[in-house]
Design a protein around this motif. Structure first.
Motif, PDB file in Angstrom:
ATOM      1  N   ILE A 154      -4.793  -8.464   7.682  1.00  0.00           N
ATOM      2  CA  ILE A 154      -3.563  -7.884   7.771  1.00  0.00           C
ATOM      3  C   ILE A 154      -3.687  -6.271   7.956  1.00  0.00           C
ATOM      4  N   ILE A 155      -4.453  -5.837   7.092  1.00  0.00           N
ATOM      5  CA  ILE A 155      -4.864  -4.023   7.088  1.00  0.00           C
ATOM      6  C   ILE A 155      -5.055  -3.806   8.465  1.00  0.00           C
ATOM      7  N   PHE A 195      -0.859   3.830   5.870  1.00  0.00           N
ATOM      8  CA  PHE A 195      -1.728   4.533   6.748  1.00  0.00           C
ATOM      9  C   PHE A 195      -2.438   5.164   5.707  1.00  0.00           C
ATOM     10  N   TYR A 196      -1.886   5.795   4.515  1.00  0.00           N
ATOM     11  CA  TYR A 196      -2.432   6.310   3.330  1.00  0.00           C
ATOM     12  C   TYR A 196      -3.322   5.602   2.821  1.00  0.00           C
ATOM     13  N   ALA A 197      -2.842   4.371   2.408  1.00  0.00           N
ATOM     14  CA  ALA A 197      -3.828   3.397   1.540  1.00  0.00           C
ATOM     15  C   ALA A 197      -4.970   2.396   2.230  1.00  0.00           C
ATOM     16  N   LEU A 365       0.346  -0.252  -4.489  1.00  0.00           N
ATOM     17  CA  LEU A 365       0.849  -0.042  -3.080  1.00  0.00           C
ATOM     18  C   LEU A 365       0.552  -1.542  -2.377  1.00  0.00           C
ATOM     19  N   GLY A 366      -0.120  -2.251  -2.545  1.00  0.00           N
ATOM     20  CA  GLY A 366      -0.409  -3.610  -2.065  1.00  0.00           C
ATOM     21  C   GLY A 366       0.558  -4.381  -2.353  1.00  0.00           C
ATOM     22  N   VAL A 367       1.096  -4.173  -3.651  1.00  0.00           N
ATOM     23  CA  VAL A 367       2.295  -5.175  -4.021  1.00  0.00           C
ATOM     24  C   VAL A 367       3.349  -4.767  -3.391  1.00  0.00           C
TER      25      VAL A 367
END
Length: 386
Positions: A154-155, A195-197, A365-367
């Motif tokens: 997914i990322i 993008f940041y994470a 952030l994933g949440v």
């Protein structure tokens, strides 16, 4: 090609998004487990008054045995360099401990190892499924592993889909607009925040997968040029603290080792020599985080950044307190260090408070990515229904 990756991103996120959100949320909580516990139970972890000298281990264990149920077995003691910290008596079971005031011998708290954070860890790794000590199949562990592997896809697909095509788009892509409505805010948070994470979240996924699949762990080790071999103990008579001869060498036969273990079980542990072992190790280390002493062995954890699970290990003669065997972390092969490094990187502890804060924020952030992804999908479905 972009539409293909968009479909992959969408249709993998929908069925696995909930599990991904659970794993990310629990991971964010576990990053600051120690700090949260110390804040909630300060009297358990810190003494009110620091006196001249703490009581020796034998006296503390004796006082503890008078206060604890007879059936509660004490496996060891953990001493901290901070004079304000309480000592911990190590109990059977993961993270189970009794906390004691080292100056008075008063028990300040008991952790049975089954509290809130243990449940968070079980949810994070096994979705509350039972841990299979024999290596048997676990649905919870498998679902977490598959979901983490899906998150990697997914990322990567998300970065490919929304990667800016020129500098102008790049400039806008890295901004999160807060005054253009909630939908735009959530969209920017999902895309720009992604993008940041992306890089750090990808690192957390790739390290976490080593606990889910044996085949992945072996491949991961191979990439770093490491073979999973049995850790070797490095001993040197010249590096021992007080001993001139070694005790219980690896060259001893398997039968002899079994006989020694059986004899130890039959004997009652003599704690009086632990004070000599503690003094010897404290003299050797100017700076340390903690020293854990058990029957015939001791572990020294340092304050260095990096592999936070790296430690020096010692063996000693229970009858005399002589240090007889030394296994220094610096002398271990790569295979003996990589597991600790994987944990330190995954937990964000390798660089101190800065990397831990970043790991916590990225996990949160994933949440948010999972929740906002469902939000966009539901809005799209509602439009189609109209």
């Amino acid at each position: 090609m972009r539409k293909f990756f968009l479909k992959i991103h969408l249709w993998l996120s929908i069925p696995f998004g909930i599990i991904i959100a659970i794993v990310c949320l629990t991971g964010a909580i576990l990053v600051f487990e120690t700090e949260i516990l110390e804040l909630c139970y300060p009297s358990r972890y810190f003494v009110k008054e620091v006196k001249n000298e703490p009581l020796p281990p034998a006296s503390l264990i004796s006082l503890a045995q008078q206060q604890l149920p007879y059936s509660m077995k004490i496996n060891g003691i953990r001493i901290f360099s901070d004079p304000k910290r309480t000592y911990q008596l190590v109990l059977p079971g993961k993270k189970a401990a009794v906390f004691m005031n080292p100056y008075t011998g008063e028990i300040t708290g008991i952790d049975d190892g089954q509290g809130f954070f243990m449940q968070m860890m079980r949810l994070h790794r096994w979705l509350l499924d039972e841990y299979k000590r024999d290596g048997g199949f676990s649905w919870g562990k498998t679902l977490v592993g598959v979901s983490t592997l899906i998150l990697v896809i997914i990322i990567v697909s998300g970065v490919f889909v929304w990667f800016p095509r020129n500098k102008k788009v790049m400039k806008n892509r890295l901004k999160i607009k807060t005054k253009a409505g909630w939908f735009r805010f959530f969209y920017d948070l999902h895309v720009s925040g992604g993008f940041y994470a992306a890089l750090l979240l990808l690192v957390l996924c790739l390290t976490g997968l080593t606990w889910s699949f044996d085949w992945y762990r072996n491949a991961f080790y191979t990439v770093f040029g490491v073979k999973a071999t049995q850790t070797q103990v490095h001993t040197s008579p010249s590096s021992a603290l007080t001993s001139k001869e070694t005790y219980g060498k690896k060259a001893g036969s398997h039968e002899h080792s079994n006989a020694e273990r059986k004899e130890k079980r039959q004997k009652k542990t003599d704690y009086t020599q632990w004070a000599d072992v503690l003094t010897a190790l404290q003299n050797r280390y100017a700076n340390f985080n903690s020293i854990t002493i058990q029957d015939g062995s001791a572990t020294v954890s340092s304050l260095k950044y990096g592999n936070t699970r790296g430690s020096d290990r010692y063996s000693f003669n229970p009858a005399t307190g002589e240090i007889t065997e030394i296994q220094l972390y610096d002398d271990l092969p790569k295979s003996g260090k990589i597991r600790g490094w994987i944990y330190s990187v995954h937990a964000g502890s390798w660089g101190g408070i800065i990397t831990r804060v970043l790991s916590c924020l990225v996990s949160l952030l994933g949440v948010i990515f999972a929740v906002t992804g469902y939000y966009f999908w539901l809005k799209k479905m509602m439009r189609k229904l109209k």
